[in-house]
Design a protein around this motif. Sequence first.
Motif, PDB file in Angstrom:
ATOM      1  N   MET A   1       0.825  -1.205   0.000  1.00 18.12           N
ATOM      2  CA  MET A   1       0.000   0.000   0.000  1.00 18.12           C
ATOM      3  C   MET A   1       0.864   1.262   0.000  1.00 18.12           C
ATOM      4  N   ALA A   2       1.924   1.249   0.800  1.00 13.11           N
ATOM      5  CA  ALA A   2       2.808   2.415   0.856  1.00 13.11           C
ATOM      6  C   ALA A   2       3.510   2.644  -0.483  1.00 13.11           C
ATOM      7  N   THR A   3       3.846   1.552  -1.182  1.00  9.10           N
ATOM      8  CA  THR A   3       4.447   1.681  -2.515  1.00  9.10           C
ATOM      9  C   THR A   3       3.487   2.389  -3.464  1.00  9.10           C
ATOM     10  N   GLY A   4       2.221   1.958  -3.432  1.00 12.36           N
ATOM     11  CA  GLY A   4       1.210   2.616  -4.260  1.00 12.36           C
ATOM     12  C   GLY A   4       1.068   4.086  -3.907  1.00 12.36           C
ATOM     13  N   GLY A   5       1.109   4.400  -2.605  1.00 15.77           N
ATOM     14  CA  GLY A   5       0.993   5.781  -2.165  1.00 15.77           C
ATOM     15  C   GLY A   5       2.144   6.648  -2.648  1.00 15.77           C
ATOM     16  N   MET A   6       3.370   6.109  -2.552  1.00 16.19           N
ATOM     17  CA  MET A   6       4.532   6.873  -3.006  1.00 16.19           C
ATOM     18  C   MET A   6       4.487   7.098  -4.521  1.00 16.19           C
ATOM     19  N   PHE A   7       4.037   6.076  -5.247  1.00 16.79           N
ATOM     20  CA  PHE A   7       3.948   6.228  -6.696  1.00 16.79           C
ATOM     21  C   PHE A   7       2.886   7.275  -7.070  1.00 16.79           C
ATOM     22  N   LEU A   8       1.732   7.255  -6.396  1.00 15.12           N
ATOM     23  CA  LEU A   8       0.688   8.237  -6.679  1.00 15.12           C
ATOM     24  C   LEU A   8       1.156   9.647  -6.338  1.00 15.12           C
ATOM     25  N   PHE A   9       1.933   9.776  -5.264  1.00 15.43           N
ATOM     26  CA  PHE A   9       2.463  11.101  -4.928  1.00 15.43           C
ATOM     27  C   PHE A   9       3.416  11.585  -6.022  1.00 15.43           C
ATOM     28  N   PHE A  10       4.207  10.664  -6.575  1.00 15.78           N
ATOM     29  CA  PHE A  10       5.089  11.027  -7.687  1.00 15.78           C
ATOM     30  C   PHE A  10       4.262  11.485  -8.896  1.00 15.78           C
ATOM     31  N   VAL A  11       3.160  10.767  -9.189  1.00 16.33           N
ATOM     32  CA  VAL A  11       2.296  11.148 -10.313  1.00 16.33           C
ATOM     33  C   VAL A  11       1.719  12.543 -10.080  1.00 16.33           C
ATOM     34  N   PHE A  12       1.287  12.817  -8.847  1.00 15.39           N
ATOM     35  CA  PHE A  12       0.778  14.148  -8.501  1.00 15.39           C
ATOM     36  C   PHE A  12       1.823  15.230  -8.796  1.00 15.39           C
ATOM     37  N   CYS A  13       3.059  15.011  -8.370  1.00 13.54           N
ATOM     38  CA  CYS A  13       4.121  15.997  -8.601  1.00 13.54           C
ATOM     39  C   CYS A  13       4.433  16.125 -10.097  1.00 13.54           C
ATOM     40  N   TRP A  14       4.439  14.994 -10.814  1.00 13.96           N
ATOM     41  CA  TRP A  14       4.710  15.021 -12.253  1.00 13.96           C
ATOM     42  C   TRP A  14       3.644  15.840 -12.988  1.00 13.96           C
ATOM     43  N   MET A  15       2.375  15.658 -12.602  1.00 17.97           N
ATOM     44  CA  MET A  15       1.297  16.401 -13.258  1.00 17.97           C
ATOM     45  C   MET A  15       1.417  17.901 -12.978  1.00 17.97           C
TER      46      MET A  15
ATOM     47  N   ILE B   1      12.087  12.329  -4.814  1.00 18.25           N
ATOM     48  CA  ILE B   1      12.501  11.895  -3.474  1.00 18.25           C
ATOM     49  C   ILE B   1      11.548  10.822  -2.959  1.00 18.25           C
ATOM     50  N   MET B   2      10.256  11.021  -3.160  1.00 13.80           N
ATOM     51  CA  MET B   2       9.277  10.026  -2.725  1.00 13.80           C
ATOM     52  C   MET B   2       9.444   8.725  -3.521  1.00 13.80           C
ATOM     53  N   LEU B   3       9.642   8.833  -4.826  1.00 15.34           N
ATOM     54  CA  LEU B   3       9.772   7.644  -5.679  1.00 15.34           C
ATOM     55  C   LEU B   3      11.008   6.833  -5.312  1.00 15.34           C
ATOM     56  N   PHE B   4      12.131   7.500  -5.089  1.00 14.34           N
ATOM     57  CA  PHE B   4      13.381   6.802  -4.797  1.00 14.34           C
ATOM     58  C   PHE B   4      13.421   6.226  -3.377  1.00 14.34           C
ATOM     59  N   SER B   5      12.420   6.573  -2.551  1.00 14.85           N
ATOM     60  CA  SER B   5      12.362   6.030  -1.188  1.00 14.85           C
ATOM     61  C   SER B   5      11.639   4.697  -1.116  1.00 14.85           C
ATOM     62  N   ILE B   6      11.022   4.273  -2.218  1.00 14.23           N
ATOM     63  CA  ILE B   6      10.254   3.019  -2.212  1.00 14.23           C
ATOM     64  C   ILE B   6      11.085   1.815  -1.754  1.00 14.23           C
ATOM     65  N   PRO B   7      12.346   1.642  -2.216  1.00 12.05           N
ATOM     66  CA  PRO B   7      13.110   0.469  -1.774  1.00 12.05           C
ATOM     67  C   PRO B   7      13.265   0.352  -0.261  1.00 12.05           C
ATOM     68  N   LEU B   8      13.231   1.476   0.462  1.00 13.56           N
ATOM     69  CA  LEU B   8      13.373   1.426   1.921  1.00 13.56           C
ATOM     70  C   LEU B   8      12.249   0.617   2.565  1.00 13.56           C
ATOM     71  N   LEU B   9      11.079   0.629   1.936  1.00 12.95           N
ATOM     72  CA  LEU B   9       9.930  -0.088   2.512  1.00 12.95           C
ATOM     73  C   LEU B   9      10.206  -1.573   2.633  1.00 12.95           C
ATOM     74  N   TYR B  10      10.997  -2.109   1.712  1.00 18.13           N
ATOM     75  CA  TYR B  10      11.200  -3.560   1.659  1.00 18.13           C
ATOM     76  C   TYR B  10      12.396  -4.009   2.507  1.00 18.13           C
ATOM     77  N   LEU B  11      13.001  -3.041   3.228  1.00 13.01           N
ATOM     78  CA  LEU B  11      13.998  -3.393   4.234  1.00 13.01           C
ATOM     79  C   LEU B  11      13.342  -3.666   5.580  1.00 13.01           C
ATOM     80  N   GLN B  12      12.048  -3.330   5.681  1.00 11.16           N
ATOM     81  CA  GLN B  12      11.299  -3.598   6.903  1.00 11.16           C
ATOM     82  C   GLN B  12      10.581  -4.939   6.778  1.00 11.16           C
ATOM     83  N   LYS B  13      10.404  -5.594   7.910  1.00 11.40           N
ATOM     84  CA  LYS B  13       9.840  -6.947   7.870  1.00 11.40           C
ATOM     85  C   LYS B  13       8.372  -6.924   7.459  1.00 11.40           C
ATOM     86  N   PHE B  14       7.964  -7.971   6.764  1.00 12.92           N
ATOM     87  CA  PHE B  14       6.555  -8.146   6.400  1.00 12.92           C
ATOM     88  C   PHE B  14       5.817  -8.726   7.606  1.00 12.92           C
TER      89      PHE B  14
END
Length: 515
Positions: A333-347, A491-504
């Motif tokens: 979900m957080a990945t989707g959120g970061m991507f949508l925030f990137f789309v918002f900034c791109w637009m 900055i938001m887009l490039f932070s996505i990999p950090l999410l997968y360093l945390q445990k599921f």
Amino acid sequence: MAEVGFKKWIITFTVITASLLELIDTTIVNVAIPQIQGNLGATLEDIAWLSTGYAVANVIILPMSGWLGSRFGRKNYFLTSIIVFTLVSFLCGNATSLNELILFRILQGLAGGGLISTAQAILIETWPREDVGIATALFGLGAVVGPTVGPTIGGYILEIADWPWIFYVNIPVGILAAYCTITFIRETPKDGKGKPVDWYGIGLLAIAVGSLQTLLEKGESEDWFSTPYITALAVAAVFGLILFIWREASTDHPIVNLRIMKKRSFSIGMFTSFILGFGLYGSVFVFPVFAQNLLGFTPLQTGKLFIAGGICTISMMPFIGIMLKKGVPAQFMATGGMFLFFVFCWMLSKSTLASGTGDFFWPLVIRGFGMALLFVPLTTLAMQDLKGAEIGQGSGLNNMSRQLGGSFGIAALTTLIHVRAGFHRSNLLTNINEYNPSFTQKLNGLIGNFMSKGASYLDAKLMAMKAIEGSVIKQTMLLTYNDAYWVAGLIMLFSIPLLYLQKFKKNANIVTDAH
């Protein structure tokens, strides 16, 4: 012991209402600054301390809120914060000088900082363990929507009343929250009572965090390190932080338990919360300035633009809690959120000087969906390994990280706008020469237009050059703001990999916080 039925919901309403007092007041004052400035006869630099003082006091108290709640009892500390905030709101509205108003705003920040993390801890004690994700999603509504709708509410108030009413509106809400707290919220044990107070830790925390927050708030307007007191603040922040960490690691009764930083999910989560603050507060800062200063929107028009996105966030939050409860990984979900925030900034980076209110509807709606997908999942990931007394401490630190992220975001984007404005202006001026056919055609057209209205050739040429200079300034600022949107999005887009360093984790029966 969890509450059930009506009492569970009335306590939830109480903590959300109390939290909204603080969250809305972080931004509602901004739209009233010109009116307050004229009424109190203050300079723009002086009146900026209304926001700076509030933010500095807020960020100092946040990491201490867990310790204060433990020492005095969570209910007592929460109730005291509500009462002080409400009383000081009345004093703010009655202030007769800028110094009085700044002092009362600082007291507001100290009281407000005690509301957020404490409210979250009360909420967690109120809801059954299996429903904590849903409860936190409900609580997160205020955390995301509060700072966003603050300017809108402020704009409406100023349309019908004077600036003191942006403070007076807190009074009935505060009285209601205090009454509900006294009536429905249970007492909690005073675990820290009788233990020694780490006064050195409190002092070092105030120096370190207060200096850093003031540095970020005032650095750009003071030209950063060319100003002696900004340099002094930087030195105080660095040495204060080093000494604070040493003190808290060596004392038996720290006010901030830094040992929880050893938990990987929490330490990474603090950084992702920092990034969230960067995007949330940075975008709320840049877009209104862009819309009002460049496109000529009124504060009320700008505030109304955020309403659709806020509705999207409100609609999505309960579903986020349900998905967490059903085991949907917070990382997804957080990945989707970061991507949508990137789309918002791109637009937004595609904006032009002809952009109108309709052009910003969908970008801000996308931002609303993105923030809903970010807030609760990111906090969930950060807090998932904390237990018992660590919860209050982690909540305060995570909130502080988000607040500092917002301050860094505003400072960084403001500096970027300043630097890139010079760059883009230099590039545009290379086209202003007699060898450029487009320039000469534009210049001659303007000269002919002014001469047709009765101006002499020399006057017409001077007016034409001024008109072209105005166009250069507008194009420069447009390109600069577009750069700021790009940086925030990347900055938001490039932070996505950090999410997968945390445990599921397969369930949402964990403790989270929001601010």
